[in-house]
Design an enzyme around this catalytic site. Structure first.
Site, PDB file in Angstrom:
ATOM      1  N   SER A   1      -9.829  -1.133   6.688  1.00  9.43           N
ATOM      2  CA  SER A   1      -9.251  -0.986   5.348  1.00  9.43           C
ATOM      3  C   SER A   1      -8.470  -2.170   4.805  1.00  9.43           C
ATOM      4  O   SER A   1      -8.092  -2.165   3.636  1.00  9.43           O
ATOM      5  CB  SER A   1      -8.358   0.247   5.298  1.00  9.43           C
TER       6      SER A   1
ATOM      7  N   LYS B   1       0.858  -1.182   0.000  1.00  5.40           N
ATOM      8  CA  LYS B   1       0.000   0.000   0.000  1.00  5.40           C
ATOM      9  C   LYS B   1       0.900   1.239   0.000  1.00  5.40           C
ATOM     10  O   LYS B   1       1.955   1.248   0.647  1.00  5.40           O
ATOM     11  CB  LYS B   1      -0.890  -0.044   1.238  1.00  5.40           C
TER      12      LYS B   1
ATOM     13  N   SER C   1      -9.645   1.308   2.460  1.00  7.34           N
ATOM     14  CA  SER C   1      -8.779   2.116   1.626  1.00  7.34           C
ATOM     15  C   SER C   1      -7.648   1.332   0.964  1.00  7.34           C
ATOM     16  O   SER C   1      -6.993   1.846   0.066  1.00  7.34           O
ATOM     17  CB  SER C   1      -8.177   3.239   2.470  1.00  7.34           C
TER      18      SER C   1
HETATM   19  N1  GLN Z   1     -13.062   3.275   5.655  1.00 14.20           N
HETATM   20  C1  GLN Z   1     -12.635   3.746   6.922  1.00 14.20           C
HETATM   21  C2  GLN Z   1     -12.370   5.219   6.837  1.00 14.20           C
HETATM   22  O1  GLN Z   1     -12.722   5.772   5.879  1.00 14.20           O
HETATM   23  C3  GLN Z   1     -11.445   2.976   7.375  1.00 14.20           C
HETATM   24  C4  GLN Z   1     -10.174   3.473   6.861  1.00 14.20           C
HETATM   25  C5  GLN Z   1      -9.015   2.632   7.236  1.00 14.20           C
HETATM   26  O2  GLN Z   1      -9.159   1.561   7.829  1.00 14.20           O
HETATM   27  N2  GLN Z   1      -7.853   3.118   6.899  1.00 14.20           N
HETATM   28  O3  GLN Z   1     -11.830   5.834   7.705  1.00 14.20           O
END
Ligand code: GLN
Length: 472
Positions: free
Chosen positions: A176, A77, A152
């Site tokens: 994420s 990532k 994400s």
């Molecule tokens: N989708 C969640 C957010 O928007 C989780 C993000 C994550 O785990 N980095 O914050």
């Protein structure tokens, strides 16, 4: 060499028997990337040193070194630092930032013989559930390119799903790793908070963030986790106990139905969930109804704590310390112009939200209350783990949604994490396991179920995951 059926174990066997070389593996994955990345857009960059790195690892293997991840390819990532390479966190503000050092996770992977193929697309600063918040364009779900891969860590999950890498790393602050794993049909592990060092992970919410692997099998996730876990002098929150505990074959699975059956739960997910429970029962595990009375507040707590920490973490991107800079009439205008143009919409929304909940007039009303609620949620989990080994829910309330479907409606996007966020709030480890597919139009989409275990009981997650997937 069939890339689709490779596992870490098979890579090891193949290299030992000289069925293929590390270079063959790297070239095989590079070919898969070249074939599909222009449609899927999982990778932002494939590193130009992969063949050289492959030759070095091959040399070590030939010299008889036993490296646990020799020749295993990794997609990273874009928020995990590799020395000498760009890490942009999906943001214009870091577009040309070249890391001066390796993250601890990357050092450990490389010492174990893994090859970092390149960096994958993500929602800007890991804020999102669809990878549409990237400053560098959307990533498409390899199972249906009209749909999102989740987020994400959507690029990482898509890279595994399109067989362009054996494994990928993501980061999980609220889901994420697990949610994109479920959208893409992969295994995704969010380890116990602190069990993998955050050194060299670009911070979102420091009390929630953790690096986690996305793989095709549970056994692979286990091997990667064992390589990465442990205390690190660069991260004072890192820790992993050394003693090994026993894991029983037949486990007690707690099902918090009041938490699962919420408005917005897709009927097909509900059906898949009940079928999964049935399957687990047939495998000899015991199903126990449980309650986590405070877990339904986890999403609200998350959207106070995470933006508060994000607003503070992102203060460093001011146009002075890092590359991107816009000139104004004075310093304060420089800040405004740099941050206004460098950050995307969602990032700015969260910085404003975070600054608001931390401001002196509202700190007690929001931030303190969220912290108090966090303790209650953690206690709920501690209590249920006195009587069950794992807690089972779906990973996400829906299968992969269409690109563009939720991007204008942040609240509906936030709901994608309703089942994953509680484990970040409580710090417990959790894993998303593919649980089959659901019908969608003419085709089908993968979905996943999530197991949460007690702190540092990743071993229990691997055991139940292997049992569910009937991995030997
Ligand atoms: N989708 C969640 C957010 O928007 C989780 C993000 C994550 O785990 N980095 O914050």
């Amino acid at each position: 060499m069939d890339l689709k059926s490779l596992t870490i174990k098979k890579v090891k066997e193949g290299l030992t028997k000289k069925e293929f070389s590390v270079l063959d593996l790297v070239r095989g994955y590079k070919k898969a990337i070249d074939e599909r990345n222009h449609t899927v857009h999982a990778f932002l960059e494939v590193f130009d040193d992969i063949e050289e790195k492959a030759k070095n690892v091959q040399k070590l293997v030939d010299e008889g070194n036993d490296l646990p991840l020799a020749g295993v390819s990794v997609a990273l990532k874009d928020n995990i630092l590799v020395k000498g390479h760009v890490a942009s966190a999906g943001s214009h503000i870091l577009e040309h930032f070249v890391s001066p050092y390796d993250s601890t996770a990357v050092s450990k992977l490389q010492s174990a013989g893994a090859i970092i193929l390149g960096r994958t697309n993500m929602d800007e600063f890991a804020m999102g559930s669809s990878t549409e918040n990237s400053a560098f364009g959307v990533t498409r779900n390899p199972h249906d390119t009209g749909r999102v891969p989740g987020g994400s860590s959507g690029g990482s999950a898509a890279a595994v799903a399109m067989d362009a890498t054996l494994l990928a790393l993501g980061s999980d602050t609220g889901g994420s790793v697990r949610q994109p794993a479920s959208f893409c049909g992969c295994v995704g592990l969010k380890p116990t908070y602190g069990s993998i060092s955050r050194h060299g992970l670009i911070a979102l919410g420091s009390s929630l963030d953790i690096i986690g692997p996305i793989t095709r099998t549970v056994s692979d996730a286990e091997i990667v986790f064992d390589t990465l876990k442990g205390q690190d002098a660069f991260d004072s929150t890192s820790y992993y106990p050394s003693e090994k505990k026993e894991v029983k074959d037949k486990l007690r699975i707690g099902v918090p139905r009041q938490m699962v059956y919420v408005p917005g739960l897709d009927d097909r997910i509900a059906k898949n969930f009940e079928e999964s429970i049935f399957k687990l029962q047939n495998l000899g595990h015991e199903i126990i109804d449980i309650e986590l009375p405070n877990a339904p507040y986890a999403l609200s707590v998350y959207y106070i704590i995470m933006p508060a920490e994000a607003s503070s973490n992102l203060a460093r991107f001011d146009g002075v310390k890092y590359g991107f800079h816009r000139n104004g009439q004075n310093l304060i205008e420089d800040y405004f112009l740099t941050r206004g143009a460098g950050f995307g919409k969602e990032t700015r929304r969260r910085i404003i939200l975070g600054t608001y909940v931390l401001s002196s007039g509202y700190y007690d009303a929001y931030y303190s209350k969220a912290n108090a609620m966090r303790d209650l949620i953690r206690n709920d989990y501690n209590k249920v783990f006195e009587t069950v080994d794992v807690v089972l829910t779906p990973t996400a309330p829906t299968p992969a949604f269409k690109i563009g479907e939720k991007i204008e409606d942040p609240l509906s996007m936030y709901l994608a994490d309703i089942f994953t966020v509680p484990a970040n709030i409580s710090g417990n480890p959790a894993i998303s396991i593919p649980s089959g597919t659901v019908l969608e139009g003419e085709g089908s989409l993968p979905v996943g179920i999530q197991f949460v275990a007690n702190h540092y009981r990743e071993d229990v997650l691997f055991s139940i995951g292997k049992s569910f997937l009937q991995e030997i």
